[in-house]
Design a protein around this motif. Structure first.
Motif, short mmCIF file in Angstrom:
data_model
loop_
_atom_site.label_atom_id
_atom_site.label_comp_id
_atom_site.label_asym_id
_atom_site.label_seq_id
_atom_site.Cartn_x
_atom_site.Cartn_y
_atom_site.Cartn_z
N PHE A 168 -8.64 60.67 29.49
CA PHE A 168 -9.64 60.05 30.36
C PHE A 168 -9.04 58.91 31.18
N THR A 169 -8.10 58.20 30.61
CA THR A 169 -7.43 57.14 31.37
C THR A 169 -6.73 57.74 32.59
N ILE A 170 -5.99 58.81 32.37
CA ILE A 170 -5.30 59.48 33.47
C ILE A 170 -6.29 60.01 34.50
N ALA A 171 -7.36 60.63 34.02
CA ALA A 171 -8.35 61.22 34.92
C ALA A 171 -9.05 60.15 35.75
N ILE A 172 -9.41 59.03 35.14
CA ILE A 172 -10.12 57.98 35.86
C ILE A 172 -9.23 57.38 36.95
N VAL A 173 -7.97 57.14 36.63
CA VAL A 173 -7.04 56.63 37.64
C VAL A 173 -6.93 57.62 38.80
N ALA A 174 -6.80 58.90 38.48
CA ALA A 174 -6.67 59.93 39.52
C ALA A 174 -7.92 59.99 40.40
N ILE A 175 -9.10 59.90 39.79
CA ILE A 175 -10.35 59.98 40.55
C ILE A 175 -10.47 58.77 41.48
N ASN A 176 -10.16 57.59 40.97
CA ASN A 176 -10.24 56.39 41.81
C ASN A 176 -9.29 56.46 43.00
N VAL A 177 -8.09 56.93 42.77
CA VAL A 177 -7.12 57.06 43.87
C VAL A 177 -7.60 58.11 44.87
N LEU A 178 -8.11 59.22 44.36
CA LEU A 178 -8.59 60.29 45.24
C LEU A 178 -9.77 59.83 46.09
N GLU A 229 -10.58 56.50 53.05
CA GLU A 229 -9.70 55.99 54.11
C GLU A 229 -9.61 56.97 55.28
N LEU A 230 -9.87 58.25 55.01
CA LEU A 230 -9.84 59.24 56.09
C LEU A 230 -11.01 59.05 57.06
N PHE A 231 -12.09 58.45 56.56
CA PHE A 231 -13.30 58.34 57.37
C PHE A 231 -13.57 56.92 57.87
N PHE A 244 -16.20 53.48 41.43
CA PHE A 244 -15.07 54.31 41.88
C PHE A 244 -14.65 53.98 43.31
N ILE A 245 -15.16 52.87 43.86
CA ILE A 245 -14.85 52.48 45.23
C ILE A 245 -14.16 51.12 45.22
N HIS A 246 -13.14 50.97 46.07
CA HIS A 246 -12.39 49.72 46.09
C HIS A 246 -12.19 49.20 47.51
N PHE A 247 -12.10 47.88 47.60
CA PHE A 247 -11.88 47.22 48.89
C PHE A 247 -10.37 47.12 49.17
N GLY A 248 -9.79 48.14 49.75
CA GLY A 248 -8.39 48.08 50.14
C GLY A 248 -7.42 48.48 49.04
N VAL A 249 -6.15 48.61 49.43
CA VAL A 249 -5.11 49.08 48.52
C VAL A 249 -4.86 48.08 47.39
N ALA A 274 -13.78 48.98 40.01
CA ALA A 274 -13.82 49.38 38.60
C ALA A 274 -13.60 48.20 37.66
N SER A 275 -13.57 46.98 38.21
CA SER A 275 -13.17 45.84 37.39
C SER A 275 -14.11 45.56 36.22
N GLY A 276 -15.41 45.82 36.38
CA GLY A 276 -16.33 45.63 35.26
C GLY A 276 -15.97 46.53 34.10
N ALA A 277 -15.69 47.81 34.41
CA ALA A 277 -15.28 48.76 33.38
C ALA A 277 -13.92 48.40 32.81
N VAL A 278 -13.01 47.95 33.68
CA VAL A 278 -11.68 47.56 33.23
C VAL A 278 -11.75 46.38 32.27
N PHE A 279 -12.57 45.39 32.61
CA PHE A 279 -12.75 44.26 31.70
C PHE A 279 -13.40 44.72 30.39
N GLY A 280 -14.24 45.74 30.46
CA GLY A 280 -14.81 46.30 29.24
C GLY A 280 -13.75 46.89 28.34
N VAL A 281 -12.80 47.59 28.94
CA VAL A 281 -11.69 48.15 28.16
C VAL A 281 -10.84 47.04 27.56
N ILE A 282 -10.62 45.97 28.33
CA ILE A 282 -9.87 44.82 27.81
C ILE A 282 -10.61 44.20 26.63
#
Length: 369
Positions: free
Chosen positions: A181-191, A197-199, A233-238, A295-303
């Motif tokens: 799930f860690t791998i999948a979540i990272v992949a989904i966020n990047v995708l 960015e295309l739009f 799953f949405i982020h402000f910039g790279v 995703a920072s709320g979820a990331v802090f949850g994992v921490i």
């Protein structure tokens, strides 16, 4: 065989530490601010080792090497110890005893002296910092390899050996403990980021709100509560994306195998939702609306969840310490409060939810210490 092992460990640069009972020999090597420790248990002369006794020995050993000052001869004062890796090698003639220990204890290999075989079961690590090859040479010379199986087998054909070698490499990686799930979540966020960015520009708040960012008026007056989920799953910039995903990959890859896949993904989403709700209600209370995403709320949850796991393991787990985890949390929160445009209440909400979820649902597995 025990004497041969002692010579082998000495040649490999390990040092010997006397212990009780005398049938347990401790060999250790200091490496990159941590220890590689091998316990050699002599069961050839009537000593009976049970899984519970093995667990107690491992716990005492880890306690010794995590706090070596004044207890470990020759260890310099003030030198930090951040991780201790322990492998047990049981030497004996009783096949039932060896099989029982290998099947029920973690990080345990066996040497059957009657059959002159190294037994490495499928639930055990395939190697321990190069130790396997040295043991194979000691036992077999250069002609054979160890039996990586639940039951020792007879000689194989070359083709079967090739197939088994491939299977062994998969087992050694311990696929079941991979952080799927860690791998999948990272992949989904990047995708999601790449598609957005295309739009348009992900640094544009209106654009982010249009494509699923959390904006209080849309949630309250438009009944669009789903935005609390999509905004994860949405982020402000790279930079925003990289900061979240790098930290998440580091902590998630440790927490997911420890907690289990289902509990981990449940914690992730509950922490993200909890952080989003606290952020939403805080903005409503302060009558100050802004577009929130990430995703920072979820990331802090994992921490937060990982902090409890470290606490449950007596302050040390998988190279992490309780002090180090708390320091990381303090620094992350501090950075948020001194940086403009950071949704700190989302971080705090996620941290609290993740910690409480871990307190309620994480169960320490004694054999995985």
């Amino acid at each position: 065989m025990v004497k041969k092992l002692a010579e082998q460990f000495t040649q490999m640069g390990y040092r010997f530490c006397p212990s009780k009972p005398e049938e347990v020999g401790i060999y250790y090597k200091f490496y990159q601010e941590g220890f590689h420790v091998c316990l050699v248990v002599d069961c050839e002369h009537g000593f009976m080792l049970t899984p519970d006794a093995h667990q107690k020995i491992v716990e005492n050993t880890m306690n010794l090497f995590y706090h070596p000052e004044g207890r470990l001869q020759g260890f310099p004062q003030g030198l930090p110890v951040y991780h201790v890796e322990v492998m047990t090698i049981v030497v004996g003639t009783d096949s039932n005893l060896l099989h029982g220990l290998c099947a029920n204890c973690s990080n345990t290999w066996a040497i059957a002296t009657t059959e002159q075989k190294l037994l490495i079961y499928e639930n055990q690590p395939g190697d321990f910092f190069g130790l396997r090859a040295n043991l194979e040479r000691l036992i077999y010379g250069d002609a054979q390899t160890s039996q990586y199986t639940g039951e020792p087998s007879q000689s194989d054909t070359n083709e079967k050996k090739g197939i088994r070698s491939w299977i062994e490499s998969l087992k050694a990686a311990d696929i079941r403990r991979m952080p799927y799930f860690t791998i999948a979540i990272v992949a989904i966020n990047v995708l999601v980021f790449l598609i957005m960015e295309l739009f348009g520009s992900t640094t544009d708040a209106e654009f982010v709100a249009y494509y699923g960012g959390m904006y209080p008026p849309y949630v309250l007056y438009g009944n669009q509560w789903w935005r609390i989920l999509t905004s994860m799953f949405i982020h402000f910039g790279v930079a925003h994306l990289l900061n979240n995903m790098v930290i998440f990959a580091c902590v998630g890859s440790r927490l997911e195998p420890a907690m289990g896949h289902v509990k981990f993904i449940t914690l992730y989403f509950l922490a993200g939702i909890g952080g989003g709700l606290l952020s939403l209600f805080t903005m409503i209370h302060q009558n100050s609306f802004a577009v929130s995403a990430g995703a920072s709320g979820a990331v802090f949850g994992v921490i937060g969840g990982l902090l409890w796991v470290v606490i449950r393991h007596r302050g040390r787990f998988d190279g992490l310490t309780q002090r180090g985890m708390i320091l990381m949390i303090v620094l992350c929160l501090y950075y948020g409060f001194v940086t403009a445009g950071v949704d700190n209440f989302c971080h705090i909400g996620g941290l609290i939810v993740g910690f409480l979820f871990s307190v309620l649902f994480y169960r320490r597995k004694p054999q995985k210490d």
